[in-house]
Design a protein around this motif. Structure first.
Motif, mmCIF file in Angstrom:
data_model
loop_
_atom_site.group_PDB
_atom_site.id
_atom_site.type_symbol
_atom_site.label_atom_id
_atom_site.label_comp_id
_atom_site.label_asym_id
_atom_site.label_seq_id
_atom_site.Cartn_x
_atom_site.Cartn_y
_atom_site.Cartn_z
ATOM 1 N N PHE A 119 0.846 -1.192 0.000
ATOM 2 C CA PHE A 119 0.000 0.000 0.000
ATOM 3 C C PHE A 119 0.884 1.247 0.000
ATOM 4 N N PRO A 120 0.312 2.384 -0.368
ATOM 5 C CA PRO A 120 1.132 3.594 -0.435
ATOM 6 C C PRO A 120 1.886 3.815 0.864
ATOM 7 N N ARG A 121 3.180 4.038 0.722
ATOM 8 C CA ARG A 121 4.029 4.063 1.902
ATOM 9 C C ARG A 121 4.428 5.468 2.334
ATOM 10 N N GLU A 122 3.983 6.459 1.595
ATOM 11 C CA GLU A 122 4.425 7.796 1.970
ATOM 12 C C GLU A 122 3.784 8.215 3.301
ATOM 13 N N ILE A 123 4.417 9.169 3.948
ATOM 14 C CA ILE A 123 3.886 9.687 5.211
ATOM 15 C C ILE A 123 2.768 10.659 4.875
ATOM 16 N N SER A 124 1.578 10.367 5.379
ATOM 17 C CA SER A 124 0.481 11.254 5.028
ATOM 18 C C SER A 124 0.166 12.176 6.193
ATOM 19 N N PRO A 125 -0.216 13.410 5.891
ATOM 20 C CA PRO A 125 -0.611 14.328 6.960
ATOM 21 C C PRO A 125 -1.940 13.896 7.556
ATOM 22 N N LEU A 126 -2.201 14.329 8.752
ATOM 23 C CA LEU A 126 -3.413 13.906 9.449
ATOM 24 C C LEU A 126 -4.591 14.795 9.088
ATOM 25 N N ILE A 127 -5.688 14.162 8.706
ATOM 26 C CA ILE A 127 -6.912 14.932 8.521
ATOM 27 C C ILE A 127 -7.434 15.319 9.906
ATOM 28 N N PRO A 128 -8.335 16.322 9.973
ATOM 29 C CA PRO A 128 -8.731 16.828 11.285
ATOM 30 C C PRO A 128 -9.228 15.752 12.259
ATOM 31 N N ALA A 129 -10.004 14.786 11.749
ATOM 32 C CA ALA A 129 -10.568 13.786 12.666
ATOM 33 C C ALA A 129 -9.475 12.977 13.359
ATOM 34 N N LEU A 130 -8.301 12.866 12.714
ATOM 35 C CA LEU A 130 -7.239 12.043 13.287
ATOM 36 C C LEU A 130 -6.304 12.833 14.201
ATOM 37 N N GLN A 131 -6.493 14.153 14.239
ATOM 38 C CA GLN A 131 -5.563 14.961 15.024
ATOM 39 C C GLN A 131 -5.933 14.909 16.503
ATOM 40 N N SER A 132 -5.500 13.848 17.143
ATOM 41 C CA SER A 132 -5.831 13.671 18.542
ATOM 42 C C SER A 132 -4.859 12.679 19.147
ATOM 43 N N ASP A 133 -4.573 12.844 20.417
ATOM 44 C CA ASP A 133 -3.716 11.866 21.082
ATOM 45 C C ASP A 133 -4.372 10.497 21.115
ATOM 46 N N TRP A 134 -5.688 10.505 20.990
ATOM 47 C CA TRP A 134 -6.399 9.224 21.014
ATOM 48 C C TRP A 134 -6.046 8.370 19.816
ATOM 49 N N LEU A 135 -5.547 8.991 18.751
ATOM 50 C CA LEU A 135 -5.096 8.201 17.606
ATOM 51 C C LEU A 135 -4.044 7.203 18.078
ATOM 52 N N HIS A 136 -3.038 7.721 18.801
ATOM 53 C CA HIS A 136 -1.975 6.831 19.266
ATOM 54 C C HIS A 136 -2.530 5.823 20.265
ATOM 55 N N ILE A 137 -3.312 6.339 21.195
ATOM 56 C CA ILE A 137 -3.763 5.484 22.291
ATOM 57 C C ILE A 137 -4.671 4.371 21.768
ATOM 58 N N HIS A 138 -5.670 4.770 20.992
ATOM 59 C CA HIS A 138 -6.654 3.794 20.514
ATOM 60 C C HIS A 138 -6.024 2.795 19.540
ATOM 61 N N VAL A 139 -5.324 3.312 18.553
ATOM 62 C CA VAL A 139 -4.853 2.419 17.495
ATOM 63 C C VAL A 139 -3.772 1.467 18.012
ATOM 64 N N THR A 140 -2.849 1.990 18.816
ATOM 65 C CA THR A 140 -1.787 1.098 19.284
ATOM 66 C C THR A 140 -2.343 0.019 20.210
ATOM 67 N N THR A 141 -3.252 0.391 21.098
ATOM 68 C CA THR A 141 -3.805 -0.616 22.010
ATOM 69 C C THR A 141 -4.612 -1.651 21.241
ATOM 70 N N ALA A 142 -5.404 -1.179 20.288
ATOM 71 C CA ALA A 142 -6.211 -2.123 19.510
ATOM 72 C C ALA A 142 -5.295 -3.082 18.743
ATOM 73 N N ALA A 143 -4.238 -2.534 18.133
ATOM 74 C CA ALA A 143 -3.326 -3.384 17.366
ATOM 75 C C ALA A 143 -2.620 -4.376 18.285
ATOM 76 N N ALA A 144 -2.228 -3.898 19.471
ATOM 77 C CA ALA A 144 -1.569 -4.806 20.412
ATOM 78 C C ALA A 144 -2.511 -5.940 20.794
ATOM 79 N N GLY A 145 -3.758 -5.597 21.086
ATOM 80 C CA GLY A 145 -4.742 -6.620 21.450
ATOM 81 C C GLY A 145 -4.905 -7.644 20.340
ATOM 82 N N GLU A 146 -5.035 -7.138 19.112
ATOM 83 C CA GLU A 146 -5.222 -8.049 17.982
ATOM 84 C C GLU A 146 -3.988 -8.922 17.779
#
Lengths: 395, 552, 174
Positions: A119-146
């Motif tokens: 998949f496209p590997r470039e670093i993409s800027p964050l759209i407004p909905a993703l601009q939150s510390d919860w991005l790190h918290i939610h996504v990393t924990t969910a990925a760890a769980g999975e």
């Protein structure tokens, strides 16, 4: 920094590959002599840990370069999932010291990382909905769980490879081959994507979308199925004309990729069968020969027991908190949300069946395989096929 | 029928599998089989009394099989709901019945007809979730009470049958029994076991609280479900949408006229090459410069109404605060939250025209029309005057071909002007819309030439107030706590007993046998005591003896 | 004794669960989520009509009020306006007022509309949507029938025939 980051990811990939062979050596070695220090495994885990550290390096450098945690698109998320899988394996290895686990977990992590790289590997800027510390918290924990839950799949797979009777065809051998075919097809996808990518294949089509608008689409694989009323653009003259045309609501480009992957998977699978002269699972059986079944079962169960709370926290609770902040409601029946719930319900059923109905051993192993299929479906299909609010995680 | 007295003297409820106190099996399960330790062999009430309808319903819901079946049905239903988008995600202003068929053909039509377009809000889906809730309550009650009793009443000294039918069991013959027991006791205490001693027998136990984990997490889930249920109680949950234009002050819906909001400015930003971090260039190139949104923001001023609240009366307002509402940063006040969810750019506000002599091109004055409150007459002096005969804020031709308006929002303003001039005292009629002028009564001398359009942005905000959030939060926290409690700890017990001059050691755990075995190894290391064997494994290996086995 | 107690406990718990279940289903599927419920007191408001006179709903206590929300672009509203206009003088004498609330359109447009149909009943403009919010009006036209005590007797969404309007006006005669 970005260059360094990619290099580190590449290094970790190679190291995981070496680690796999070292763990393979450990199995062979063990068959010869039970006693003595198991050097192969020691090297294997050492290489794996170095690889893991390299990948952590990739993660950190990319984070620094982008200014946000690299978990914001499908490539980054899937790579991270692969990294967590290796991390979970390392922890489990130090608890149970089971080399064969590495022999199966590392290739699966490799497949996942290779898949991500398509998949496209470039670093993409964050759209407004993703601009939150919860991005790190939610996504990393969910990925760890999975990832921890995926370890139960690895253990279950080992269990099944060892226990399913390969002397005659049965439903069990069939479904086990289906799992093998799934893995081979993922490899097929990686191979065809890379091959056509390297050859620089490009074919532009103009087509009519479902709103009757004319659009353009660029294929990177020869079009077996073409878009609705698709016509090859002038600069792509000479490229393959589609054999079949799709209706407007179907994303023909993605379907085309799926067909190519399945074909490549089928070719690979048949080739493997011809070379091996038996089922793939049967060919793998000797590797799992010395596995203590109870231990494999226990690792599978333990992984679910550890992974389930982490998954709940990351994929449901943190997800709800963030959804309440970003999307005004903690739950909105978005397909990704529903599939997280489905995963959760599935593992809840798994635990209840195990605790109350005594579904241990093979039944439990099959369930772990299904659970992993659900997780993969959520990762792959829900992102790419069922578009929803989370679809920006795709391409 | 009522109660069963064990030979140790303990009186057990009917249905008990093995004695609560000494563990002697009361109902023979066949010689030498391992004891089923689930729920400590206690009598689950539902399985013993099934006489009345109430008991039968109770028994039905107390079954884990029923619970799992409900979970699986819900799971499958949830999958079905993701095949096509739910109705809330299809475009608004379309007829769902047509939409599903148009987009997905016969399958879409069927989907709609079966009501799957609104699956998660359907009565049967809600019923399923509710039944899971019922199952949770009854399953938990039915098990936790007897389990509590059994664990509380367990004795130190156990019946030999109980010990020898444990999964981990070993017998040692040693000379100095007292010393061995004392050493074990010390080591067990060091491993944080709670050790009870009775007549030289030991019962070491740790992590019993993990047994309550499942029940704690079920309580959390039930609280969560109650929270979800309470949302349908009027007043608990408010969900409104408001559109506010730059410069406009509006009542915030759902606040009973208590709060007003003024939009100072709406800001929409995108990522641009050269302005933002260079590493984004590749991504920006792929999608297009200025195509990736960076920020949606409404700068607002929040006001509170002071004095009496009468709808429609000009409110007396008191400024509460200024705040930039951004995605992920809602404005919070008095249990309400205001979210940035939507926007419209460049909505027309005022439109200016110049009265122009068509031939000479001379302008005779400018008319600025407030599209929200146009005047009837605009006097330009020197005998020039423009009258507004009709105004269509959102112009279209209706079914009869007459000019009309679609809504009250000036998306596509159109006007019928009557222009008066000293040389045209009767006036000339002209119809003016965007990029379009009609002169219905023949050629005019004058025209209204478009001069300027002043626009402003509109912010779409969602207003929420949810009094159930804290209940959901408490439920979720308790659920997580219970989950961790039950999953990350385990309940281990080790029995050390002197039987006929031998030292019997048996051990049990509710999960993680591997860990227990490792712990036993450490405990027994150097004591000369036999490590208890895993009898489940022995049995399996014995059972598999016939199968072909590689050289071990 | 004990068995009796257990039966009572189980019955109570099951009834509680059933009640919670019943309420959820009822609240979700058998209640309308409206800001103003039938039978409740109609929220008071003050709005100015085209001549600038203020109309306060509470000043109409003792009379029935036919409160009609409308917009000039709404065709069904347009259809029922002449009927209301025809019946207005008859029922005004019998103590029923018609009050038409326009949903915040330009005064010019409302005036032109009123002129076109020769409307005689008071028309007020809800400039800031405050009354609209208070009454939770969604689609147009929506009509609230308010009796002499200020209670909402009925809410009608959608267009009405002349006969309908007559019956409604009849029903709120003081």
């Amino acid at each position: 920094m970005v260059q360094l980051s990619s290099t580190l990811l590449y290094i970790s990939f190679v190291l995981y590959l070496i680690g796999t062979f070292l763990f393979g050596g450990a199995i062979r070695d063990k068959r010869k002599e039970q006693q003595g220090k198991d050097r192969w495994s020691q090297f294997g885990i050492a290489v794996t840990i170095i690889g893991f550290l390299a990948q952590v390096g990739y993660f950190v450098t990319r984070w620094i370069a982008a200014g946000h945690a690299p978990v914001s698109n499908l490539f980054e998320f899937t790579t991270f999932f692969g990294m967590m899988l290796v991390g979970a394996f390392i922890i489990v290895y130090f608890i149970y010291r089971l080399s064969v686990l590495g022999l199966f977990a590392l290739p699966i992590a490799l497949l996942i990382i290779a898949y991500a790289s398509m998949f496209p590997r470039e670093i993409s800027p964050l759209i407004p909905a993703l601009q939150s510390d919860w991005l790190h918290i939610h996504v990393t924990t969910a990925a760890a769980g999975e990832a921890i839950l995926a370890i139960s799949f690895v253990a279950g797979l080992i269990y099944l490879i060892r226990v399913v009777d390969q002397s005659k065809p049965s439903k069990r051998t069939f479904w086990l081959e289906v799992v093998m075919f799934g893995l081979v097809t993922t490899l097929g996808f990686v191979i065809v994507s890379t091959a056509f990518g390297l050859s620089g294949y490009e074919a532009k089509f103009t087509w009519i979308d479902k709103n009757n608008q004319s659009s353009e689409v660029e294929y990177h694989m020869p079009a077996l199925v073409g878009p609705h009323k698709g016509e090859l653009a002038k600069e792509s003259a000479g490229r393959l004309d589609p054999l079949v045309e799709m209706p407007a609501i179907i994303n023909a480009k993605k379907l085309n990729t799926v067909i190519w992957s399945l074909m490549a998977g089928a070719v690979l699978y048949i080739a493997l069968r011809l070379v091996l002269r038996k089922r793939i699972a049967a060919a793998l059986q000797p590797l799992a020969k010395n596995v203590n079944l109870d231990l494999a079962d226990e690792i599978g169960y333990r992984a679910v027991a550890i992974g389930f709370p982490v998954f709940t926290l990351g994929a449901l609770i943190f997800a709800m908190i963030w959804a309440q902040i970003a999307w005004t409601r903690f739950w909105g029946w978005d397909p990704k949300e529903v599939w997280a719930l489905i995963t959760w319900l599935f593992y809840a059923a798994f635990l209840h069946l195990r605790l109350s109905k005594g579904w241990h051993g093979e039944k439990s192993a099959w369930l772990a395989v299904i659970g992993f299929a659900i997780i993969m479906f959520n990762l792959v299909a829900v992102n790419l096929v069922i578009a929803g609010l989370h679809s920006y995680a795709g391409t | 029928m009522e109660q069963v007295k064990c030979e140790c003297g303990h009186v057990n409820p009917h249905g008990t599998v093995f004695c609560e106190s000494c563990g002697k099996p009361l109902e023979e399960q066949g010689e030498k089989s391992l004891l089923d330790m689930r729920y400590e062999g206690s009598a689950r009430r539902s399985q013993t009394y099934k006489r009345t309808i109430v008991d039968q319903i109770w028994a039905f819901f107390s079954s884990v099989k029923v619970g799992v079946a409900l979970i699986v049905i819900t799971l499958i239903a949830s999958v079905i709901g993701t095949i096509f988008p739910q109705e809330m995600y299809i475009p608004p202003n379309v007829n769902p019945a047509d939409y599903y068929e148009e987009q997905y053909g016969w399958a879409g039509k069927l989907y709609y007809e079966l009501g799957f377009n609104n699956l998660y809000g359907s009565w049967w889906y809600i019923l399923l979730i509710a039944l899971i809730g019922v199952s949770l309550v009854i399953c938990s009650l039915d098990r936790v009470v007897p389990l509590y009793r059994a664990l509380k009443r367990q004795g130190v000294k156990r019946h030999p049958h109980f010990l020898e039918r444990q999964r981990l069991f070993g017998v040692s013959r040693i000379s100095d029994m007292d010393q061995a027991v004392a050493l074990l006791k010390e080591r067990l205490a060091k491993q944080r076991y709670r050790v009870r001693e009775e007549d030289g027998h030991l019962l070491a136990e740790k992590g019993r609280f993990s047994r309550w984990g499942p029940y704690v997490n079920h309580v959390g889930l039930i609280i969560f479900l109650i929270g979800a249920m309470l949302r349908s109680v009027p007043g608990m949950y408010i969900d409104e949408v408001m559109w506010v234009r730059e410069g406009e002050t509006k009542e915030i819906p759902g606040t009973n006229g208590q709060y007003f909001l003024k939009s100072e400015k709406f800001i929409f930003d995108t990522y641009k090459k050269g302005e933002d971090n260079e590493v984004f260039n590749a991504a920006i190139d792929r999608v297009g410069d200025g195509m990736i949104a960076e920020n949606y923001q409404t700068n607002v001023v929040l006001y509170k109404r002071v004095g009496p609240t009468v709808a429609g009366a000009k409110p007396e307002l008191e400024k509460v605060k200024e705040y930039p509402i951004r995605v992920n940063e809602p404005l919070k006040f008095d249990h309400y939250a205001l979210y940035q969810v939507d926007f419209r750019l460049n909505e027309p506000k005022t439109m200016s025209f110049q009265l122009t002599d068509k031939q000479s091109g001379k302008t005779l004055g400018t008319v600025a029309i407030d599209l929200y409150d146009p005047k009837e007459t605009y006097n330009l002096g020197n005998g020039y005057r423009v009258e507004l005969l009709s105004y269509f804020p959102d112009f279209e031709f209706d079914e009869d071909g007459n000019p009309s308006t679609k809504s009250r929002v000036p998306n596509n303003p159109a006007f019928v002007f009557k222009m008066y001039a000293p040389d045209r005292p009767e006036g000339e009629v002209s119809f003016v819309a965007i990029q379009q002028t009609l002169e219905p009564f023949g050629d005019n001398k004058y025209k209204m030439a478009f001069a300027e359009l002043e626009t402003r942005n509109v912010s779409g905000l969602t207003v929420r107030r949810d009094f159930t959030l804290w209940i959901l939060g408490v439920g979720g926290a308790i659920f997580m706590f219970g989950l961790v409690q039950g999953m990350y700890w385990n309940h281990r017990r080790i029995w050390v007993q002197r039987v006929n001059g031998e030292l019997w050691i048996a051990a049990h755990t509710n999960k993680n046998w591997f860990g227990l075995k490792k712990e036993l190894h450490r405990l027994l290391d150097g004591t000369g005591l036999t490590m208890p064997a895993d009898r489940l494994e022995e049995r399996k290996q014995a059972g598999q003896g016939g199968q072909a086995h590689g050289t071990a | 004794m004990k068995k009796q107690q257990r039966l009572v406990m189980r019955t109570v718990i099951l009834l509680l669960l059933l009640a919670a279940l019943g309420y959820t289903i009822y609240a979700n599927f058998f209640t309308e989520k409206t800001a103003v419920a039938v039978g409740s007191t109609a929220p008071d408001f003050v709005l100015s009509d085209l001549e600038g006179r203020e109309h306060r709903l509470s000043d109409y206590r003792g009379k029935g009020v036919f409160l009609n929300f409308w917009g000039t672009w709404c065709k069904p509203c347009e259809r029922e306006m002449p009927y209301m206009n025809e019946l207005y003088p008859i029922y005004q004498k019998q103590g029923v007022e018609i009050l038409a609330v326009n949903v915040g359109e330009p005064k010019l447009n409302v005036e032109k509309f009123a002129e076109r149909f020769g409307l005689t009943f008071p028309i007020v403009i809800d400039r800031q949507d405050q009354v609209l919010n208070a009454y939770g009006v969604g689609p147009l036209p929506t009509t609230f029938l308010i009796d002499k005590n200020g209670k909402v007797k009925k809410i009608i969404t959608g267009t009405m025939t002349k006969e309908d309007i007559k019956q409604h006006l009849e029903s709120i005669k003081p």
